[in-house]
Design a protein around this motif. Structure first.
Motif, PDB file in Angstrom:
ATOM      1  N   THR A  45      74.830 -33.551  15.841  1.00  0.00           N
ATOM      2  CA  THR A  45      75.266 -34.900  15.470  1.00  0.00           C
ATOM      3  C   THR A  45      76.781 -35.046  15.598  1.00  0.00           C
ATOM      4  OG1 THR A  45      75.297 -34.227  13.125  1.00  0.00           O
ATOM      5  CG2 THR A  45      73.299 -35.297  13.958  1.00  0.00           C
ATOM      6  N   THR A  46      77.529 -34.000  15.250  1.00  0.00           N
ATOM      7  CA  THR A  46      78.987 -34.050  15.381  1.00  0.00           C
ATOM      8  C   THR A  46      79.401 -34.188  16.836  1.00  0.00           C
ATOM      9  OG1 THR A  46      79.261 -32.698  13.384  1.00  0.00           O
ATOM     10  CG2 THR A  46      81.142 -32.833  14.885  1.00  0.00           C
ATOM     11  N   ALA A  47      78.641 -33.556  17.725  1.00  0.00           N
ATOM     12  CA  ALA A  47      78.927 -33.647  19.162  1.00  0.00           C
ATOM     13  C   ALA A  47      78.528 -34.996  19.747  1.00  0.00           C
ATOM     14  CB  ALA A  47      78.207 -32.530  19.903  1.00  0.00           C
ATOM     15  N   GLY A  48      77.890 -35.842  18.952  1.00  0.00           N
ATOM     16  CA  GLY A  48      77.508 -37.175  19.415  1.00  0.00           C
ATOM     17  C   GLY A  48      76.228 -37.218  20.213  1.00  0.00           C
ATOM     18  N   LEU A  49      75.431 -36.146  20.174  1.00  0.00           N
ATOM     19  CA  LEU A  49      74.234 -36.095  21.016  1.00  0.00           C
ATOM     20  C   LEU A  49      73.074 -36.910  20.463  1.00  0.00           C
ATOM     21  CD1 LEU A  49      74.302 -32.351  22.147  1.00  0.00           C
ATOM     22  CD2 LEU A  49      74.860 -34.396  23.483  1.00  0.00           C
ATOM     23  N   THR A  50      73.144 -37.267  19.195  1.00  0.00           N
ATOM     24  CA  THR A  50      72.123 -38.149  18.637  1.00  0.00           C
ATOM     25  C   THR A  50      72.473 -39.605  18.927  1.00  0.00           C
ATOM     26  OG1 THR A  50      71.808 -36.529  16.860  1.00  0.00           O
ATOM     27  CG2 THR A  50      70.808 -38.682  16.561  1.00  0.00           C
ATOM     28  N   ALA A  51      73.711 -39.979  18.643  1.00  0.00           N
ATOM     29  CA  ALA A  51      74.143 -41.347  18.909  1.00  0.00           C
ATOM     30  C   ALA A  51      74.102 -41.675  20.397  1.00  0.00           C
ATOM     31  CB  ALA A  51      75.559 -41.552  18.375  1.00  0.00           C
TER      32      ALA A  51
END
Length: 347
Positions: A45-51
């Protein structure tokens, strides 16, 4: 049809591959037991892979889920995207999208789904749900559950809401599953007519992508093992029977992948894709089962070791075989859909 990933999709898949390879190790998976890896989930999530799923679409998600499947990483990534981000983005109201998508993208909220609809949950006229879903994947991690009622309307339920009870359930795969019991639980409607069918088709496609990764990971382990394990003074991989079994597993894996890519591409393009999603799900069920069995068999006696990494691929493969419909059930549904379409064309 163009299945070549965009620059954004390729970059996201590459980043996901590195994160999963670094953190979803055999030692960490063994330590997690049947639960999820909170540190890995935070890294994703921190890496932005969910968003990022909002931007890269279902085909991009499939590429990322392949990377999860290769390592059998124990995080609620597939569920949050298939039952949270994608349906809210496609069918949620502007207010729901503004409220829910940021939290789902950062991992503050985790979604799962009580899919497919089995008619066990009913909705009252004021939007209160009653019924039970016996086994919901990643329910123990979830803050929200997407629930189809007996009429196939979609409802979003908070797991901490009054009238909602959850209890741990162990399945063959370590998916932090649970039993969901609703007793007059408050829920909010997501979408209108057709939202359930669209969400189910997207979920089947997403989990078929996960199965493609599970199979690829199982096959990679089998290739490595048979290439280094010697018998009668030569590697097992030089045995013709071993080569043929591995080749069949490779072709099955590619069949899962290409049918999944087609279904995902059509959904992203807004084209009719229900039958294509069923086809991908059928291949994921039938061929996936063959591949993970082959992966275990090619390890010989080592494949019977419950602590060996390949056994985890076997458990995931068998769970995905049955999830969202086993092969015969999917084939019957596909046949009925084709027959219905043909009747409509000749009416």
């Amino acid at each position: 049809m163009d299945f070549h990933p965009t620059e954004e999709q390729a970059a996201a898949a590459g980043l996901a591959a590195r994160i999963f390879a670094d953190l979803a190790t055999h030692e960490r998976l063994a330590a997690a037991g049947t639960g999820s890896d909170a540190e890995l989930w935070k890294a994703l999530t921190t890496a932005g892979l969910t968003a990022a799923v909002e931007e890269i679409g279902l085909l991009g998600l499939v590429l990322l889920l392949e990377e999860q499947g290769r390592t059998t990483a124990q995080v609620p990534y597939a569920a949050t995207c298939a039952y949270g981000i994608l349906p809210v983005a496609a069918h949620g109201s502007p207010e729901q999208r503004a409220r829910l998508l940021p939290a789902l993208g950062t991992g503050e909220a985790v979604a799962t789904g009580a899919f497919p609809a089995r008619g066990r949950i009913t909705a009252s006229s004021d939007g209160r749900l009653t019924g039970t879903a016996p086994a919901v994947p990643w329910l123990r991690d979830a803050t929200h559950v997407l629930v189809p009622d007996a009429d196939r309307a979609l409802w979003l339920v908070r797991t901490d809401a009054p009238g909602v009870e959850t209890a741990p359930v162990e399945t063959t795969a370590p998916w932090s599953a649970g039993r969901l019991t609703l007793t007059g639980a408050e829920a909010e409607r997501i979408g209108s007519d057709g939202a359930y069918e669209d969400t189910l088709a997207a979920a089947r496609t997403a989990f078929a992508g996960l199965q493609a990764g599970v199979c690829a990971g199982s096959l990679a382990r089998a290739v490595e093992y048979t290439s280094t394990r010697e018998q009668f003074g030569r590697p097992l991989s030089t045995n013709q029977g071993v080569m043929l079994r591995a080749a069949d597993a490779y072709m099955d894996t590619e069949a899962i992948r290409v049918t999944t890519y087609e279904a995902a591409w059509r959904i992203d393009q807004g084209l009719p894709a229900r039958e294509h999603a069923l086809t991908a799900a059928w291949w994921a069920s039938e061929a996936g089962k063959r591949v993970v069995h082959a992966g275990q068999h090619l390890h010989g006696g080592m494949g019977a070791d419950l602590d060996h990494p390949v056994h985890r691929h076997f458990l995931w493969g068998r769970q995905l075989d049955a999830y969202l419909g086993c092969g015969s059930e999917l084939l019957a549904e596909l046949g009925a859909s084709i027959a219905s379409t043909a009747e409509g064309e000749h009416a």
